[in-house]
Design a protein around this motif. Structure first.
Motif, PDB file in Angstrom:
ATOM      1  N   ASP A  81      42.468  39.092  45.695  1.00 38.80           N
ATOM      2  CA  ASP A  81      43.571  39.994  45.408  1.00 38.80           C
ATOM      3  C   ASP A  81      44.714  39.098  44.917  1.00 38.80           C
ATOM      4  O   ASP A  81      45.340  38.394  45.715  1.00 38.80           O
ATOM      5  CB  ASP A  81      43.954  40.743  46.691  1.00 38.80           C
ATOM      6  CG  ASP A  81      45.134  41.667  46.474  1.00 38.80           C
ATOM      7  OD1 ASP A  81      45.560  41.851  45.324  1.00 38.80           O
ATOM      8  OD2 ASP A  81      45.643  42.207  47.474  1.00 38.80           O
ATOM      9  N   ALA A  82      44.919  39.067  43.626  1.00 37.09           N
ATOM     10  CA  ALA A  82      45.957  38.232  43.006  1.00 37.09           C
ATOM     11  C   ALA A  82      45.835  36.761  43.404  1.00 37.09           C
ATOM     12  O   ALA A  82      46.849  36.067  43.536  1.00 37.09           O
ATOM     13  CB  ALA A  82      47.349  38.769  43.345  1.00 37.09           C
ATOM     14  N   GLY A 112      43.506  37.003  37.262  1.00 36.64           N
ATOM     15  CA  GLY A 112      43.288  38.369  36.727  1.00 36.64           C
ATOM     16  C   GLY A 112      42.519  38.236  35.429  1.00 36.64           C
ATOM     17  O   GLY A 112      42.971  38.647  34.367  1.00 36.64           O
ATOM     18  N   SER A 149      47.463  39.338  25.624  1.00 33.93           N
ATOM     19  CA  SER A 149      46.672  38.118  25.837  1.00 33.93           C
ATOM     20  C   SER A 149      46.478  37.358  24.528  1.00 33.93           C
ATOM     21  O   SER A 149      46.532  36.113  24.505  1.00 33.93           O
ATOM     22  CB  SER A 149      45.308  38.469  26.438  1.00 33.93           C
ATOM     23  OG  SER A 149      45.476  39.062  27.692  1.00 33.93           O
ATOM     24  N   ASP A 196      39.471  37.693  39.815  1.00 35.06           N
ATOM     25  CA  ASP A 196      39.848  39.074  39.544  1.00 35.06           C
ATOM     26  C   ASP A 196      39.526  39.903  40.788  1.00 35.06           C
ATOM     27  O   ASP A 196      38.800  39.464  41.680  1.00 35.06           O
ATOM     28  CB  ASP A 196      39.078  39.623  38.329  1.00 35.06           C
ATOM     29  CG  ASP A 196      39.820  40.741  37.605  1.00 35.06           C
ATOM     30  OD1 ASP A 196      40.401  40.486  36.539  1.00 35.06           O
ATOM     31  OD2 ASP A 196      39.823  41.881  38.125  1.00 35.06           O
ATOM     32  N   ASN A 197      40.093  41.109  40.799  1.00 40.95           N
ATOM     33  CA  ASN A 197      39.900  42.035  41.918  1.00 40.95           C
ATOM     34  C   ASN A 197      38.759  43.015  41.650  1.00 40.95           C
ATOM     35  O   ASN A 197      38.301  43.700  42.552  1.00 40.95           O
ATOM     36  CB  ASN A 197      41.215  42.826  42.067  1.00 40.95           C
ATOM     37  CG  ASN A 197      41.332  43.594  43.344  1.00 40.95           C
ATOM     38  OD1 ASN A 197      40.852  43.155  44.375  1.00 40.95           O
ATOM     39  ND2 ASN A 197      41.963  44.746  43.281  1.00 40.95           N
ATOM     40  N   PRO A 228      48.280  42.808  35.771  1.00 39.22           N
ATOM     41  CA  PRO A 228      48.150  44.269  35.587  1.00 39.22           C
ATOM     42  C   PRO A 228      49.487  44.947  35.848  1.00 39.22           C
ATOM     43  O   PRO A 228      50.353  44.384  36.512  1.00 39.22           O
ATOM     44  CB  PRO A 228      47.124  44.650  36.651  1.00 39.22           C
ATOM     45  CG  PRO A 228      47.247  43.604  37.697  1.00 39.22           C
ATOM     46  CD  PRO A 228      47.653  42.340  37.019  1.00 39.22           C
TER      47      PRO A 228
HETATM   48  C1  LIG Z   1      45.968  43.019  31.722  1.00 39.78           C
HETATM   49  S1  LIG Z   1      44.382  42.655  32.381  1.00 39.78           S
HETATM   50  C2  LIG Z   1      44.115  41.039  31.740  1.00 39.78           C
HETATM   51  C3  LIG Z   1      42.663  40.681  31.692  1.00 39.78           C
HETATM   52  C4  LIG Z   1      42.339  39.353  31.006  1.00 39.78           C
HETATM   53  N1  LIG Z   1      43.017  38.240  31.634  1.00 39.78           N
HETATM   54  C5  LIG Z   1      42.666  39.398  29.543  1.00 39.78           C
HETATM   55  O1  LIG Z   1      43.532  38.649  29.142  1.00 39.78           O
HETATM   56  O2  LIG Z   1      42.041  40.149  28.800  1.00 39.78           O
HETATM   57  C6  LIG Z   1      44.748  42.423  34.097  1.00 39.78           C
HETATM   58  C7  LIG Z   1      43.569  42.032  34.960  1.00 39.78           C
HETATM   59  O3  LIG Z   1      44.032  41.933  36.323  1.00 39.78           O
HETATM   60  C8  LIG Z   1      43.009  42.422  37.175  1.00 39.78           C
HETATM   61  N2  LIG Z   1      43.602  42.824  38.448  1.00 39.78           N
HETATM   62  C9  LIG Z   1      44.164  44.004  38.794  1.00 39.78           C
HETATM   63  N3  LIG Z   1      44.588  43.969  40.057  1.00 39.78           N
HETATM   64  C10 LIG Z   1      44.284  42.746  40.528  1.00 39.78           C
HETATM   65  C11 LIG Z   1      44.468  42.102  41.767  1.00 39.78           C
HETATM   66  N4  LIG Z   1      45.066  42.720  42.785  1.00 39.78           N
HETATM   67  N5  LIG Z   1      44.016  40.839  41.902  1.00 39.78           N
HETATM   68  C12 LIG Z   1      43.408  40.186  40.879  1.00 39.78           C
HETATM   69  N6  LIG Z   1      43.210  40.751  39.672  1.00 39.78           N
HETATM   70  C13 LIG Z   1      43.640  42.007  39.498  1.00 39.78           C
HETATM   71  C14 LIG Z   1      42.398  43.578  36.410  1.00 39.78           C
HETATM   72  O4  LIG Z   1      41.100  43.874  36.908  1.00 39.78           O
HETATM   73  C15 LIG Z   1      42.393  43.011  34.982  1.00 39.78           C
HETATM   74  O5  LIG Z   1      41.199  42.309  34.724  1.00 39.78           O
END
Ligand SMILES: C[S@@+](CC[C@H](N)C(=O)[O-])C[C@H]1O[C@@H](n2cnc3c(N)ncnc32)[C@H](O)[C@@H]1O
Length: 347
Positions: free
Chosen positions: A261-262, A213, A188, A234-235, A278
């Motif tokens: 969810d996504a 996310g 990020s 976010d989820n 993720p």
């Molecule tokens: C790699 S982290 C990135 C977090 C943030 N955007 C950052 O840059 O620090 C991925 C994020 O995706 C979220 N996530 C996981 N599965 C998800 C889903 N099905 N739908 C939405 N978000 C999801 C996780 O909870 C996490 O916060």
């Protein structure tokens, strides 16, 4: 390993019970078994809780906030231990409060997940007997309540939002329970460093923006103008709470934070989508999680909009995005991460 733990869980949940609490995390598949009477469910993943409610479970999304449940109101708690220690300790502490005099905590988990240590600590905390059964490397530990210890397990003050001072990377509000809660994701940070060039616009960005996310909101907070039409999704329940807290603290009064969810619950389209997706889904039902993030991005991006993704080099994002976007461009890589621009969504 996984199947054994799930079989043990199913056997447990099929026993008749009243006032039973089943705590679910990402290690539970949504269709594990039909709703069981006398069982309420609490979990922190939006997709899982939504799927369980659709099946008829009494299921609540929360950041494992069990404060609404009165002391000694539960007879049995079933919990397949989570990955994060602070979460497990928090829930064992809550079990000591929630279980009545004949109450039982049933912990299920693999040796590699620390189940033996958690069972020992739970016995100290609850003060009663411990019975263990093993199937291969998976343990089922039944703990009864007698004289709960006064000292709680160290849960890093699970529920408390706190200020992280990450020096040059800035100050953020965050808490345990969300992915990488006390650090900046290196992917990020790489995306933010290159974002102005990728979008060919200076930061902070205006217009309609989606942080897909969002975690505690790092991408949005570093890239988006306060007046932007910003949505963060976010989820994970802890991520939603922390992201809301950061946006409020920084004065993003127009921004909305939405559970999805996504991105599947969103209807509006966005000119800019920022995403560090993720890696793994736990138990995704609709195939690969990266594919779902890409499909939703195609649906949510405006015709002239740009989506900026950062992923590990080994993720074939460009190949997966073919068929969804007419323009796919790798803007840069730093040997660990690559930055991918997606535009002209097809269809
Ligand atoms: C790699 S982290 C990135 C977090 C943030 N955007 C950052 O840059 O620090 C991925 C994020 O995706 C979220 N996530 C996981 N599965 C998800 C889903 N099905 N739908 C939405 N978000 C999801 C996780 O909870 C996490 O916060």
């Amino acid at each position: 390993m996984t199947d054994t733990a799930l079989n043990l869980l199913v056997n447990e949940l099929r026993q008749p019970a009243e006032r039973r609490l089943w705590i679910v995390d990402e290690n539970i598949p949504p269709q594990l078994l039909a709703p069981q009477t006398g069982t309420q469910v609490v979990g922190n993943r939006f997709d899982l809780i939504r799927a369980m409610r659709e099946q008829g479970w009494n299921a609540e999304l929360s950041d494992f906030d069990l404060g609404k449940l009165p002391d000694a109101s539960i007879e049995q708690i079933i919990y397949r231990v989570s990955k994060e220690k602070a979460v497990v300790h928090h829930l064992i502490n809550e079990a000591a409060r929630l279980l009545g005099p004949n109450g039982k905590l049933i912990l299920i988990g693999d040796k590699g997940e620390g189940i033996k240590t958690y069972a020992r600590k739970a016995q100290q905390r609850l003060g009663g007997a411990k019975a263990e059964q093993k199937q291969g490397s998976v343990w089922r530990c039944e703990l009864s309540v007698a004289q709960p210890a006064d000292a709680p397990l160290d849960d890093q003050n699970y529920a408390q939002m706190r200020e992280l001072d990450l020096k040059d990377a800035g100050q953020y509000l965050s808490k345990p329970g969300l992915f990488g809660w006390n650090k900046i994701d290196r992917g990020s940070a790489f995306l933010v460093e290159n974002l102005a060039e990728m979008l060919d616009r200076p930061l902070p960005v205006e217009g309609s923006i989606l942080d897909l996310g969002c975690g505690f909101g790092y991408l949005a907070l570093n890239a988006c103008a306060i007046s932007a039409e910003l949505t963060c999704t976010d989820n994970n329940a802890a991520a939603l709470i922390a992201c809301r807290a950061n946006l409020e603290a920084r004065g993003y009064t127009h921004a909305q934070v939405v559970a999805s969810d996504a991105g599947d619950t969103l209807q509006q389209r966005f000119d800019t989508i920022l995403c560090n997706p993720p890696f793994h889904a736990g138990f995704g039902v609709e195939g690969d999680l990266t594919d779902r993030f890409l499909q939703q991005t195609q649906r949510l991006l405006t015709p002239n909009g740009t989506a900026c993704f950062v992923v590990n080099l080994h993720i074939p994002l460009e190949r997966k995005a073919q068929g969804l976007f007419a323009q796919i461009h790798c803007h840069a890589d730093n040997g660990h991460f690559k930055l991918i621009q997606l535009s002209k969504p097809k269809g």
